[in-house]
Design an enzyme around this catalytic site. Structure first.
Site, short mmCIF file in Angstrom:
data_model
loop_
_atom_site.label_atom_id
_atom_site.label_comp_id
_atom_site.label_asym_id
_atom_site.label_seq_id
_atom_site.Cartn_x
_atom_site.Cartn_y
_atom_site.Cartn_z
N ARG A 11 0.30 -9.27 13.44
CA ARG A 11 -0.29 -8.21 12.62
C ARG A 11 -1.21 -8.80 11.56
NH1 ARG A 11 4.54 -5.31 10.32
NH2 ARG A 11 3.08 -3.78 9.53
N ARG A 28 11.59 -5.98 4.43
CA ARG A 28 11.33 -4.53 4.28
C ARG A 28 12.27 -3.69 5.14
NH1 ARG A 28 5.35 -2.16 5.02
NH2 ARG A 28 5.57 -2.77 7.19
N LYS A 35 0.83 -1.22 0.00
CA LYS A 35 0.00 0.00 0.00
C LYS A 35 0.86 1.26 0.00
CE LYS A 35 -2.22 -0.89 3.85
NZ LYS A 35 -1.52 -2.13 4.28
P1 AMP Z 1 1.13 0.43 9.34
O1 AMP Z 1 2.32 1.31 9.11
O2 AMP Z 1 -0.07 0.85 8.55
O3 AMP Z 1 1.45 -1.04 9.17
O4 AMP Z 1 0.72 0.62 10.86
C1 AMP Z 1 1.63 0.30 11.93
C2 AMP Z 1 0.85 0.15 13.22
O5 AMP Z 1 0.20 1.40 13.56
C3 AMP Z 1 -0.28 -0.86 13.19
O6 AMP Z 1 0.19 -2.19 13.42
C4 AMP Z 1 -1.17 -0.34 14.33
O7 AMP Z 1 -0.61 -0.67 15.60
C5 AMP Z 1 -1.06 1.17 14.14
N1 AMP Z 1 -2.10 1.68 13.22
C6 AMP Z 1 -1.92 2.22 11.98
N2 AMP Z 1 -3.09 2.58 11.43
C7 AMP Z 1 -4.04 2.26 12.33
C8 AMP Z 1 -5.45 2.38 12.32
N3 AMP Z 1 -6.14 2.88 11.27
N4 AMP Z 1 -6.13 1.96 13.43
C9 AMP Z 1 -5.47 1.47 14.51
N5 AMP Z 1 -4.14 1.31 14.56
C10 AMP Z 1 -3.41 1.70 13.49
#
Ligand code: AMP
Length: 218
Positions: free
Chosen positions: A168, A124, A13
């Site tokens: 995750r 990554r 993404k």
């Molecule tokens: P990402 O970089 O999108 O993989 O997000 C890293 C971490 O941030 C996730 O594993 C969650 O702990 C938190 N996070 C990111 N976006 C959200 C969201 N929309 N709602 C809740 N937690 C989030």
């Protein structure tokens, strides 16, 4: 246009969102990047989010919604924006509809089998300074551990460690996959195959996006 990118961690993404920004001009808003910034700065939100993120769980809906709401109110989002990692629950999706009723919504799901997502996440690396994403399998930096763009140091995210990756993905299946069905019945929804070289995936993204933009302008 409000473009929502859905997909498992590791589905690409962020990479595709960055390419969309370069091609279409809409800013990419990554809730994960905003949260990591808050953690780095040690803000109250960052302090609350840190441990939750480290174990791969979701940060409380209302905290994330407030953070995204503030971001999309900025002038650079007036024409539209790309959401990467938000919404992640049906509750967040409903709130988003409420917060922004002006922009047309479209959803692109980048689908990737779990095992490929695990392999990608393990390889990554991100730039600790400008957040550019690299992958040691496919998209390597020119010099080891150095960002091609800003010469920042490349790091492995704490939550890209093998023990957290599985958690995750479990959280994704439990809390975010229901959004696929939710959006399928509601809006402009497209699923694309997230396997293959970055340029091939982006060609698939462009195809659906160009069609949606064309339809919106008619
Ligand atoms: P990402 O970089 O999108 O993989 O997000 C890293 C971490 O941030 C996730 O594993 C969650 O702990 C938190 N996070 C990111 N976006 C959200 C969201 N929309 N709602 C809740 N937690 C989030």
């Amino acid at each position: 246009m409000k473009i929502i990118l859905l997909g498992a961690p590791g589905s690409g993404k962020g990479t595709q969102g960055d390419l969309m920004t370069k091609t279409y001009g809409f800013p990419r808003i990554s809730s994960g990047d905003l949260l990591r910034e808050a953690v780095e700065k040690g803000t109250p939100l960052g302090k609350e989010a840190r441990a939750i993120m480290e174990r791969g769980d979701l940060v409380a809906d209302d905290l994330v919604i407030k953070m995204v709401e503030e971001r999309i109110a900025k002038p650079d989002c007036a024409e539209g924006y790309i959401l990467d990692g938000f919404p992640r629950t049906i509750y967040q999706a409903r709130k988003l509809e409420h917060i922004d009723q002006n922009h047309r919504e479209m959803v692109i799901e980048i689908y990737l089998p779990d095992q490929i997502a695990v392999d990608r996440l393990s390889a990554r690396r991100i730039c600790s300074s400008c957040c550019t994403i690299y992958n040691l399998l496919g998209h390597k930096p020119a010099a080891e551990n150095v960002c091609d763009i800003c010469s920042g140091k490349l790091i492995r995210r704490d939550d890209d460690k093998p023990e957290v990756i599985q958690d995750r993905l479990r959280v994704y299946h439990e809390q975010t996959v229901p959004l696929v069905d939710y959006y399928k019945t509601k809006t402009n929804y497209f699923q694309i195959n997230g396997e293959g070289p970055i340029e091939d995936i982006f060609a698939r993204v462009r195809k659906v996006l160009d069609k949606a933009i064309d339809r919106a302008e008619r």
